[in-house]
Scaffold this motif. Sequence first.
Motif, short mmCIF file in Angstrom:
data_model
loop_
_atom_site.label_atom_id
_atom_site.label_comp_id
_atom_site.label_asym_id
_atom_site.label_seq_id
_atom_site.Cartn_x
_atom_site.Cartn_y
_atom_site.Cartn_z
N LEU A 189 -22.82 12.90 -72.49
CA LEU A 189 -24.01 12.63 -73.29
C LEU A 189 -24.48 13.85 -74.07
N LEU A 190 -23.78 14.98 -73.91
CA LEU A 190 -24.19 16.21 -74.57
C LEU A 190 -23.44 16.40 -75.89
N PRO A 191 -24.11 16.88 -76.93
CA PRO A 191 -23.40 17.24 -78.16
C PRO A 191 -22.41 18.36 -77.90
N THR A 192 -21.38 18.45 -78.71
CA THR A 192 -20.30 19.42 -78.50
C THR A 192 -20.78 20.87 -78.38
N PRO A 193 -21.73 21.34 -79.18
CA PRO A 193 -22.13 22.76 -79.07
C PRO A 193 -22.64 23.16 -77.69
N PHE A 194 -23.19 22.21 -76.94
CA PHE A 194 -23.73 22.56 -75.63
C PHE A 194 -22.64 22.74 -74.58
N LEU A 195 -21.47 22.18 -74.83
CA LEU A 195 -20.39 22.26 -73.85
C LEU A 195 -19.83 23.67 -73.74
N SER A 196 -19.92 24.44 -74.81
CA SER A 196 -19.40 25.80 -74.80
C SER A 196 -20.48 26.86 -74.63
N ALA A 197 -21.72 26.45 -74.52
CA ALA A 197 -22.82 27.40 -74.36
C ALA A 197 -22.79 28.00 -72.97
N PRO A 198 -23.17 29.28 -72.81
CA PRO A 198 -23.19 29.90 -71.48
C PRO A 198 -24.17 29.22 -70.55
N ALA A 199 -23.76 29.07 -69.31
CA ALA A 199 -24.62 28.39 -68.33
C ALA A 199 -25.76 29.31 -67.90
N PRO A 200 -26.98 28.82 -67.87
CA PRO A 200 -28.10 29.65 -67.41
C PRO A 200 -28.02 29.89 -65.90
N THR A 201 -28.60 30.96 -65.45
CA THR A 201 -28.58 31.31 -64.03
C THR A 201 -30.00 31.43 -63.50
N GLY A 202 -30.12 31.31 -62.18
CA GLY A 202 -31.42 31.41 -61.52
C GLY A 202 -31.53 30.43 -60.38
N THR A 203 -32.63 30.50 -59.66
CA THR A 203 -32.87 29.54 -58.58
C THR A 203 -33.22 28.19 -59.19
N PRO A 204 -33.13 27.10 -58.41
CA PRO A 204 -33.52 25.80 -58.95
C PRO A 204 -34.92 25.79 -59.53
N ALA A 205 -35.87 26.43 -58.83
CA ALA A 205 -37.25 26.46 -59.32
C ALA A 205 -37.36 27.23 -60.63
N GLU A 206 -36.64 28.35 -60.73
CA GLU A 206 -36.69 29.15 -61.95
C GLU A 206 -36.08 28.39 -63.12
N LEU A 207 -34.99 27.69 -62.88
CA LEU A 207 -34.35 26.93 -63.94
C LEU A 207 -35.23 25.78 -64.41
N LEU A 208 -35.94 25.15 -63.48
CA LEU A 208 -36.86 24.07 -63.86
C LEU A 208 -37.99 24.60 -64.72
N LYS A 209 -38.56 25.73 -64.32
CA LYS A 209 -39.69 26.30 -65.07
C LYS A 209 -39.25 26.78 -66.45
N SER A 210 -38.00 27.21 -66.58
CA SER A 210 -37.50 27.64 -67.88
C SER A 210 -36.95 26.49 -68.70
N LEU A 211 -37.13 25.25 -68.20
CA LEU A 211 -36.77 24.02 -68.91
C LEU A 211 -35.26 23.81 -69.04
N HIS A 212 -34.49 24.42 -68.15
CA HIS A 212 -33.05 24.17 -68.11
C HIS A 212 -32.81 23.08 -67.06
N PHE A 213 -33.05 21.84 -67.46
CA PHE A 213 -33.14 20.75 -66.50
C PHE A 213 -31.80 20.41 -65.86
N ARG A 214 -30.74 20.31 -66.65
CA ARG A 214 -29.45 19.95 -66.06
C ARG A 214 -28.98 21.02 -65.09
N ALA A 215 -29.15 22.28 -65.49
CA ALA A 215 -28.76 23.39 -64.60
C ALA A 215 -29.60 23.39 -63.33
N ALA A 216 -30.89 23.07 -63.44
CA ALA A 216 -31.76 23.02 -62.27
C ALA A 216 -31.33 21.92 -61.31
N ALA A 217 -30.94 20.77 -61.87
CA ALA A 217 -30.49 19.65 -61.04
C ALA A 217 -29.22 20.03 -60.27
N ILE A 218 -28.30 20.67 -60.95
CA ILE A 218 -27.04 21.06 -60.30
C ILE A 218 -27.31 22.12 -59.23
#
Length: 411
Positions: free
Chosen positions: A109-138
Amino acid sequence: MASPAPQIPGPKKGHLRNISADERRDVVPRVLLIWASKLPVLDLSSPTPANTNSPPFVSNNPLSPTEPFSPAPSMMSIPLSPPLPPTLQTKDLTFLLHPTNFHPVPLTLLPTPFLSAPAPTGTPAELLKSLHFRAAAIAAATSLTASRQPDNATILELWYIRLLSLYLAQYHNLTAQEIKVFQDLGSSFYLDPETGRSVLPWELRVLAVNLGTDPRRAIAVYYELAAECKTAAVDGAITVEERSLWRARLGELGIRVANTLIQLGDLAAAARHLQGLKKQGKGQEMLTLLYIRAGMIDAARECAGSDDNTVRGLLLMADGNWQEAAQVWREMKSEMAINNLAVCELYLGNLNEARQTLERLVEKGVVFEGMIFNLATVYELCGETSRALKLQLAEKVAGVGREFLSQSFKM
């Protein structure tokens, strides 16, 4: 998927079924479903004992009137509040840690540019607060299935992050599927034997209501939760701050009921409910926005304060007075105002001006779903190059570090 529930041993008689010992299936008696137009107005007045100095009710966590569900500020805060009861740790929540509870988060469901973007890092709570929702879920699922078992409070916190992140990332079906592992959230298994209240975080319970497919059922559950709030708001065994929190939750539920009635299309019931909330003096600005969403412009204008430029601009747009509305938004400098200015320019036929206004936001690194959708709409009006323009937009958004599904770009 949870492990099969153990069976209670004992003599079997005739053709009786085996009785499940899984208390998560024991449903607490619930109120009957009522047709929305016959619902009583949710009474937000919770009597306060004379020996307490509880502050007046102020709801800081209303439901956004522009979306089926928008998390309140408290729902984005970690850890969850209030402190969970000590008896929570006596519950066996190991069934929530099984790897089969979690489904892969699809990339299709992601556009192609997002597939090659670097994955954000952090704890689940930090990722949620920084609005990186898919990374926070994982990250939340990874923490829940780690070899070291977390305590029960952390388990529920991680599950809340997982579900909320999936929901905000627009994986609604996946969210509804995964929450089924809890089975009935109102069962006796989740009740504190000392207080009779749920040991589950309030935010998780409210989120679960929004994952349902039946809005009428959601309204019934909101009324059940409201009854719990009113009882807790006068409980002398808890602190003044906790009683104030329960009153705030009660006010939030009133807004959520009105929002769901509007979703149902029962505007008569929504109008009556909003009028009841207005008489109680609850959340005037949010009530005004709900009136606008319901198309009750005269009622919104009556409810609105004369010094609120945001509401004034929205009312002008609702009246189709795009020129004056644009002037209101020009005087404001917020991102929301700039987005609304672009919408006004679009309706005034100023396509290039609308495009440049939104593109300037992107260049500044300001991206949010409504703005992206509007800019994608503008690109569609630009002709045959719209797909290429949308892909370029996705690349810029990926560079900012945010992630949105293809539907946000109308792709």
